[in-house]
Design a protein around this motif. Structure first.
Motif, mmCIF file in Angstrom:
data_model
loop_
_atom_site.group_PDB
_atom_site.id
_atom_site.type_symbol
_atom_site.label_atom_id
_atom_site.label_comp_id
_atom_site.label_asym_id
_atom_site.label_seq_id
_atom_site.Cartn_x
_atom_site.Cartn_y
_atom_site.Cartn_z
ATOM 1 N N SER A 174 5.469 4.768 2.175
ATOM 2 C CA SER A 174 5.072 6.332 2.378
ATOM 3 C C SER A 174 6.028 7.271 2.309
ATOM 4 C CB SER A 174 4.278 6.206 3.561
ATOM 5 O OG SER A 174 5.143 6.138 4.877
ATOM 6 N N ARG A 188 0.414 10.729 -7.895
ATOM 7 C CA ARG A 188 -0.656 9.833 -8.498
ATOM 8 C C ARG A 188 -0.073 9.394 -9.871
ATOM 9 N NH1 ARG A 188 -6.827 11.943 -8.990
ATOM 10 N NH2 ARG A 188 -7.830 9.853 -9.582
ATOM 11 N N HIS A 220 0.897 -1.104 0.137
ATOM 12 C CA HIS A 220 0.072 -0.112 0.094
ATOM 13 C C HIS A 220 0.807 1.423 0.068
ATOM 14 C CE1 HIS A 220 -3.405 2.520 0.933
ATOM 15 N NE2 HIS A 220 -2.938 3.013 1.634
ATOM 16 N N ALA A 274 1.252 5.833 0.286
ATOM 17 C CA ALA A 274 0.641 6.936 0.411
ATOM 18 C C ALA A 274 1.842 8.205 0.452
ATOM 19 C CB ALA A 274 -0.053 7.140 1.679
ATOM 20 N N ASP A 299 -1.189 5.443 -3.771
ATOM 21 C CA ASP A 299 -2.433 4.832 -3.675
ATOM 22 C C ASP A 299 -3.367 6.312 -3.359
ATOM 23 O OD1 ASP A 299 -2.276 2.315 -4.570
ATOM 24 O OD2 ASP A 299 -1.280 1.586 -2.765
ATOM 25 N N GLU A 300 -2.677 6.870 -2.225
ATOM 26 C CA GLU A 300 -3.301 7.900 -1.492
ATOM 27 C C GLU A 300 -2.521 9.034 -1.397
ATOM 28 O OE1 GLU A 300 -6.105 6.449 2.120
ATOM 29 O OE2 GLU A 300 -4.303 5.001 2.166
ATOM 30 N N TYR A 301 -3.152 10.369 -1.138
ATOM 31 C CA TYR A 301 -2.430 11.538 -0.925
ATOM 32 C C TYR A 301 -2.938 12.283 0.215
ATOM 33 C CZ TYR A 301 -0.542 16.246 -1.931
ATOM 34 O OH TYR A 301 0.002 17.471 -1.907
ATOM 35 N N PHE A 302 -2.380 12.754 1.062
ATOM 36 C CA PHE A 302 -2.749 13.289 2.188
ATOM 37 C C PHE A 302 -2.131 14.885 2.242
ATOM 38 C CE2 PHE A 302 -3.136 8.942 3.324
ATOM 39 C CZ PHE A 302 -4.260 8.897 3.726
ATOM 40 N N GLU A 358 -6.786 17.181 4.057
ATOM 41 C CA GLU A 358 -6.866 15.673 4.966
ATOM 42 C C GLU A 358 -6.603 15.989 6.205
ATOM 43 O OE1 GLU A 358 -7.433 14.884 0.866
ATOM 44 O OE2 GLU A 358 -5.554 15.768 1.891
#
Length: 662
Positions: free
Chosen positions: A448, A395, A376, A378, A400-403, A407
């Motif tokens: 991450s 991206r 995973h 981020a 997968d994710e952006y903070f 957020e």
């Protein structure tokens, strides 16, 4: 009634209404583009994804429309009497129609040409086909094949002409009547104010925003709204792509050697080692804003007669338990250079990678590669979401994710916008706490990365630390002290998380900053960044290596340590499995490539070697050894191979190993 009519059809209002027509026409072209290429986008298209694309498209359309209608807007807003004449009105209308017809034609033509290129057309298309003499027939055939797009173009141009809002003739004739000086002055004043107001609004629209976090948007920013680089073409429009690449033919492939010779000297393709030991460790990359080697005492025990302590007591202590390299460098001078270098092993040559058309290439990175191993991923950045194009790049490369700031503000455990520094981002200390706790919510293994922001101009710290950290003679020093403490608190929190002991930490900077010492003001000193690998499990032996390291080595070193079993493209080397004498670093400074290997720094302008220095002993690079070092010829050959390989892969979309990109 006449006055009402004149007001409703004033040139200012007509300008806005006509620009609205252009927005509508661009929207029709975007849907035509999408439908024409549905086979490329339709399989993964959802309503949510389409909404994101249209939202991004609005921003790019705004920029393109304001650029291409600048002359028309000027004609409509200039407070001159001759605007009311019939010739002027006809001229303004023709400028509007012709300029926008060209733009609509480009958008619709790309609906077809995209099928051959996979991207929006840039100005390189003109040089690409400069020597072709059969374009007329090719275009003719495509016009016949896509007759429906020709009809759509004609319909759009007709609609612009038919529904064009023309200013009322003589609507301001009253200002010329005798003895009406005050109304005339009021009118001219109001017109001038409208023009002055339009100019900054136009600049904001062209740039893509008005806040301090916004730089002029470029092609790569479209990736912020899509999942795949290919989809960015839907967000973009062709006029914008052409405008943003005018005069920016960045990458040209030199012919230093044949392809066979090139592969024999250097290749960025990394193949899995047969003896690799697979480790399913988490990976945490900390990219610390402006955290140059100069500020870190552990790298500078030789400075000031051994009295130099630096400004990073925590990082100094961390280094005692980490693998570090005596000569470690960044590959660029800007934050937008650091992201590709650290996370995708792409150095900055000529221009920042994701400010160029090549940013639309297929590209991977730590997140994209480790996704194949079930990781995973981020990315964290405490600035306004989308700032600096980081969200788009994250991206694009597989996160997968952006903070971001959005957020952070929505997390009730923290202070929200009360923790905003007022200029750039959330202060480092609370945001790194958010980073540490958020990772505990991820499934393992994960990768991450966080990009900090507080050690940045205007060099301020939170109020509670203003009496704690002083400048030390340099305004950034208090920020470095603050961020070092934020890192200390981050590791204190991380140490109590369930993922900590099974995690490889990498700490580096995006670039360097203000310097106090002559060593760090040299051509090479400007690139002195820390590279620190900390593994709580002890799998990586701590200690300072007498070798060279660079940001682009981070990705292959991490993947090598994890025993990654797939081929990938990375321009750096695996530091843990490369002999010290074979380590090297490269960067680009004002038209000159710098190559560091062994004892020497070689400077090359693309055609000839300009200088050679023994960077280990000649700390201030004062003694040019050009022509007097036997290693010069081999270093020049290796650097040429790196440059040629880089340029070739940038221009041929070869930044991933085909069949392994996923």
């Amino acid at each position: 009634m006449t006055r009402i009519r004149n007001y409703l059809f004033s040139s200012q209002l007509c300008l806005l209404l006509n620009l609205a027509l252009v927005y509508a026409a661009y929207g029709v072209c975007r849907f035509a583009f999408l439908i024409e290429n549905w086979s490329a986008f339709g399989q993964s298209m959802t309503w949510g994804k389409l909404a994101d694309m249209l939202r991004g498209g609005w921003m790019f359309d705004t920029s393109a429309i304001l650029y291409t209608n600048a002359l028309y807007a000027l004609l409509m807003l200039l407070p001159l009497h001759w605007r009311e004449s019939a010739p002027w009105r006809r001229a303004a209308r023709w400028v509007f129609i012709v300029c926008n017809a060209v733009c609509l034609a480009a958008n619709l033509a790309d609906a077809v040409y995209f099928q051959y290129t996979g991207r929006r057309t840039t100005v390189t298309v003109f040089s690409e086909f400069a020597s072709e003499h059969n374009l007329g027939s090719v275009v003719g055939v495509e016009l016949l094949r896509h007759w429906y797009l020709v009809l759509l173009f004609a319909a759009l141009v007709w609609a612009l002409w038919r529904f064009y809002f023309a200013p009322a003739a003589g609507s301001h004739a009253w200002v010329r009547r005798p003895l009406r000086l005050r109304p005339a002055l009021c009118w001219y004043g109001s017109q001038a104010l409208m023009l002055l107001a339009y100019i900054p609004l136009t600049v904001i629209g062209m740039r893509g925003g008005a806040t301090t976090a916004v730089r002029p948007i470029t092609i790569s920013n479209a990736n912020q709204y899509v999942d795949r680089p290919l989809e960015a073409a839907v967000v973009l429009n062709t006029p914008f792509s052409l405008i943003r690449t005018v005069g920016k033919t960045v990458f040209t492939v030199p012919a230093y050697m044949t392809p066979r010779q090139l592969d024999a000297v250097y290749s960025p393709v990394h193949l899995p080692a047969d003896s690799a030991v697979v480790r399913r460790k988490n990976v945490v990359v900390l990219i610390v804003e402006s955290f140059g080697r100069e500020y870190i005492g552990g790298y500078n025990k030789w400075l000031d007669g051994g009295r130099y302590k630096g400004y990073t007591p925590f990082v100094d202590s961390l280094m005692q338990h980490s693998a570090t390299w005596l000569y470690s460098y960044c590959n660029g001078r800007k934050s937008i250079d650091g992201m590709p270098s650290v996370l995708s092993s792409i150095p900055m040559f000529v221009e920042p990678f994701f400010l160029t058309p090549s940013s639309m290439n297929d590209v991977s990175g730590l997140a994209g590669e480790l996704k194949h191993s079930g990781y995973h991923s981020a990315f964290f950045h405490g600035a306004e979401n989308g700032s600096m194009g980081f969200q788009a790049f994250a991206r694009t490369t597989g996160f997968d994710e952006y903070f971001g700031r959005t957020e952070y503000n929505s997390d009730s455990r923290f202070g929200g916008d009360s923790d905003f520094d007022g200029t750039w981002a959330i202060w480092d200390e609370p945001f790194l706490q958010f980073f540490a706790l958020k990772m505990s919510e991820f499934r393992q293994p994960f990768v991450s990365a966080v990009f900090t922001a507080s050690s940045h101009h205007p060099y301020v710290v939170p109020d509670e630390y203003k009496g704690v950290y002083n400048d030390g003679g340099n305004p950034i020093h208090k920020c470095i002290r603050y961020t070092d403490n934020a890192l200390r608190r981050f590791f204190e929190t991380a140490r109590h998380q369930p993922w900590y002991k099974n995690t490889l930490f990498v700490l580096t900077s995006d670039h360097t900053n203000i310097t106090d010492h002559p060593y760090y003001e040299t051509d090479l000193g400007w690139f002195c960044s820390p590279i620190i690998f900390f593994d709580p499990s002890g799998d990586i032996k701590p200690g300072m290596r007498d070798a060279i390291a660079q940001q682009i080595d981070i990705m292959p070193t991490v993947l090598g340590h994890l025993g990654y079993d797939r081929p990938y493209v990375a321009f750096g080397c695996d530091l843990l499995n490369t002999a010290p004498e074979d380590t090297w670093a490269v960067n680009y400074l004002n038209g000159v490539y710098q190559y560091v290997k062994g004892d020497y720094l070689l400077q090359f302008d693309g055609e000839r070697v300009r200088a050679v220095y023994n960077f280990r002993t000649d700390l201030l690079l004062e003694h040019n050894l050009l022509g007097r070092v036997r290693e010069q010829r081999q270093m020049e050959r290796e650097l040429k191979a790196i440059i040629q390989s880089y340029m070739t892969r940038m221009t041929t979309n070869a930044l991933v190993v085909r069949g392994e990109a996923g």
